[in-house]
Design a protein around this motif. Structure first.
Motif, PDB file in Angstrom:
ATOM      1  N   PHE A 172       0.893  -1.192   0.068  1.00 43.55           N
ATOM      2  CA  PHE A 172       0.030   0.043  -0.212  1.00 43.55           C
ATOM      3  C   PHE A 172       0.830   1.344  -0.023  1.00 43.55           C
ATOM      4  CE2 PHE A 172      -2.080   3.377   2.449  1.00 43.55           C
ATOM      5  CZ  PHE A 172      -3.207   3.694   1.805  1.00 43.55           C
ATOM      6  N   ILE A 173       1.799   1.388   0.782  1.00 47.69           N
ATOM      7  CA  ILE A 173       2.733   2.468   1.060  1.00 47.69           C
ATOM      8  C   ILE A 173       3.642   2.410  -0.322  1.00 47.69           C
ATOM      9  CG2 ILE A 173       4.850   3.511   2.368  1.00 47.69           C
ATOM     10  CD1 ILE A 173       3.442   2.095   4.646  1.00 47.69           C
ATOM     11  N   GLU A 174       4.289   1.375  -0.758  1.00 43.53           N
ATOM     12  CA  GLU A 174       4.966   1.553  -2.030  1.00 43.53           C
ATOM     13  C   GLU A 174       4.277   1.987  -2.987  1.00 43.53           C
ATOM     14  OE1 GLU A 174       8.568  -1.819  -0.784  1.00 43.53           O
ATOM     15  OE2 GLU A 174       6.811  -2.499  -2.009  1.00 43.53           O
ATOM     16  N   ASN A 175       3.044   1.424  -3.391  1.00 41.49           N
ATOM     17  CA  ASN A 175       2.321   2.039  -4.442  1.00 41.49           C
ATOM     18  C   ASN A 175       1.681   3.226  -4.049  1.00 41.49           C
ATOM     19  OD1 ASN A 175       2.290  -0.868  -5.318  1.00 41.49           O
ATOM     20  ND2 ASN A 175       0.429  -1.245  -4.705  1.00 41.49           N
ATOM     21  N   LYS A 176       1.609   3.849  -3.057  1.00 44.76           N
ATOM     22  CA  LYS A 176       1.355   5.280  -2.865  1.00 44.76           C
ATOM     23  C   LYS A 176       2.174   6.245  -3.226  1.00 44.76           C
ATOM     24  CE  LYS A 176      -1.478   8.083   0.208  1.00 44.76           C
ATOM     25  NZ  LYS A 176      -2.313   8.039   1.364  1.00 44.76           N
ATOM     26  N   ILE A 177       3.473   5.861  -2.939  1.00 44.77           N
ATOM     27  CA  ILE A 177       4.690   6.525  -3.339  1.00 44.77           C
ATOM     28  C   ILE A 177       4.827   6.503  -4.822  1.00 44.77           C
ATOM     29  CG2 ILE A 177       7.243   6.586  -3.095  1.00 44.77           C
ATOM     30  CD1 ILE A 177       7.122   5.393  -0.193  1.00 44.77           C
ATOM     31  N   ALA A 178       4.842   5.264  -5.358  1.00 45.05           N
ATOM     32  CA  ALA A 178       5.121   5.003  -6.750  1.00 45.05           C
ATOM     33  C   ALA A 178       4.180   5.971  -7.467  1.00 45.05           C
ATOM     34  CB  ALA A 178       5.224   3.738  -7.315  1.00 45.05           C
ATOM     35  N   GLU A 179       2.882   5.655  -7.562  1.00 42.99           N
ATOM     36  CA  GLU A 179       1.872   6.281  -8.210  1.00 42.99           C
ATOM     37  C   GLU A 179       1.475   7.806  -8.098  1.00 42.99           C
ATOM     38  OE1 GLU A 179      -1.807   4.061  -6.926  1.00 42.99           O
ATOM     39  OE2 GLU A 179      -1.158   2.121  -7.571  1.00 42.99           O
TER      40      GLU A 179
END
Length: 242
Positions: A15-22
C-alpha cells in the motif's frame, strides 16, 4: 533482524510503496499517519507499525517522532529545513532494481592526506582502514567508494556486514548513533582506468565526485569517503542530518 513480511504486513508495505510510486512522492515529503493507514486498510495500528518499521529499515521511508512518516531516509529532524539525499536502496527500487554493495578490499594504511587527517581530527601519522566498495543497481555499477575510518574507532573485520550497511554496523559496534553527513560535490572527467573498468564507463566520461564526512551524535567524525558516481544512474540531492 529483518522482519519477515506475511499477510497484513505485506498488504501495508505494498500500500505504501504503491502510494509513493503512483503519486510520485519525492524524498522528504510526508506520508499519511500510521493511524490513517490502519483506518484505510481496516487493520490494527500495531500491524502498520511493524510494516513501517520494515520500510524504515530498508530506507524507503523514515520516521520523525511527533511528526510522522516521510519518503526517503533520515532518522531525526534538525531545526533547519534540510533536504535528504535519497539512498541507493530507494533509487534502485524506483528503477525496479536492488541496490547491491560489494566490498572490493579493506586494508590498514597511513592516512592518505593532510586533508583527510584534518577532517577526521587525527594525526597525519595515524592509521586508517581504507575500504573500497562498489555499489550497483542490479548488475549495473553506480558508485565506486574509498572509505577511510580511523583504526581507533572500531574493528572492521566483519566485511560481510559492510556489504549490507556501513552505518548500521558502525552503530552496533560502537554503541553510538550516526548523525551528521557533510558533503562536497563536484563534476570531473574520469581518467582512472581501474575505476572506468569497475564502473563500466569510458575514460573521460563526465562523473560526479562526492566527498563526505560522517560524524557520530557526540560530534566525533569517524568516516571520510571519496565516491565516484555515475550521475546518469544516480540522482544526487543534498545532505543531511540523520
Amino acid at each position: 533482524m529483518t522482519l519477515v513480511l506475511t499477510g497484513k504486513r505485506q498488504v501495508v508495505v505494498e500500500f505504501i510503496e504503491n502510494k509513493i510510486a503512483e503519486n510520485q512522492i519525492p524524498s522528504g515529503d510526508k506520508l499519511d499517519t500510521e493511524s490513517g493507514i490502519a483506518k484505510a486498510l481496516g487493520i490494527t495500528r500495531a500491524t502498520v507499525r511493524e510494516a513501517t518499521s520494515y520500510l524504515v529499515e530498508k530506507g524507503i521511508i523514515y520516521r520523525v517522532n511527533g511528526s510522522g512518516l516521510y519518503v526517503g531516509f533520515v532518522s531525526r529532524p534538525h531545526e533547519n529545513d534540510f533536504r535528504v539525499i535519497s539512498p541507493f536502496d530507494h533509487q534502485a527500487e524506483q528503477a525496479g532494481q536492488s541496490a547491491v554493495r560489494r566490498v572490493l578490499s579493506i586494508d590498514i594504511i597511513d592516512v592518505p592526506s593532510i586533508q583527510i587527517a584534518h577532517a577526521l581530527r587525527i594525526n597525519p601519522n595515524d592509521k586508517v582502514y581504507c575500504l573500497e566498495r562498489l555499489v550497483s543497481f542490479g548488475y549495473m555499477p553506480v558508485s565506486y567508494e574509498k572509505v577511510h575510518i580511523p583504526t581507533s574507532v572500531c574493528d572492521l573485520s566483519e566485511i560481510h556486514k559492510l556489504e549490507e550497511s556501513k552505518y548500521s554496523h558502525m552503530e552496533q559496534i560502537t554503541g553510538k548513533k550516526v548523525q551528521l553527513r557533510e558533503q562536497d560535490i563536484s563534476a570531473f572527467n574520469l581518467n582512472d582506468s581501474k575505476q572506468s573498468a569497475l564502473l563500466k564507463v569510458d575514460e573521460g566520461q563526465a562523473m560526479i565526485e562526492l566527498r563526505e564526512l560522517v560524524s557520530f551524535d557526540d560530534g566525533t567524525p569517524f568516516e571520510y569517503t571519496v565516491a565516484v558516481i555515475n550521475s546518469d544512474l544516480f540522482n544526487i540531492h543534498q545532505v543531511l542530518r540523520r
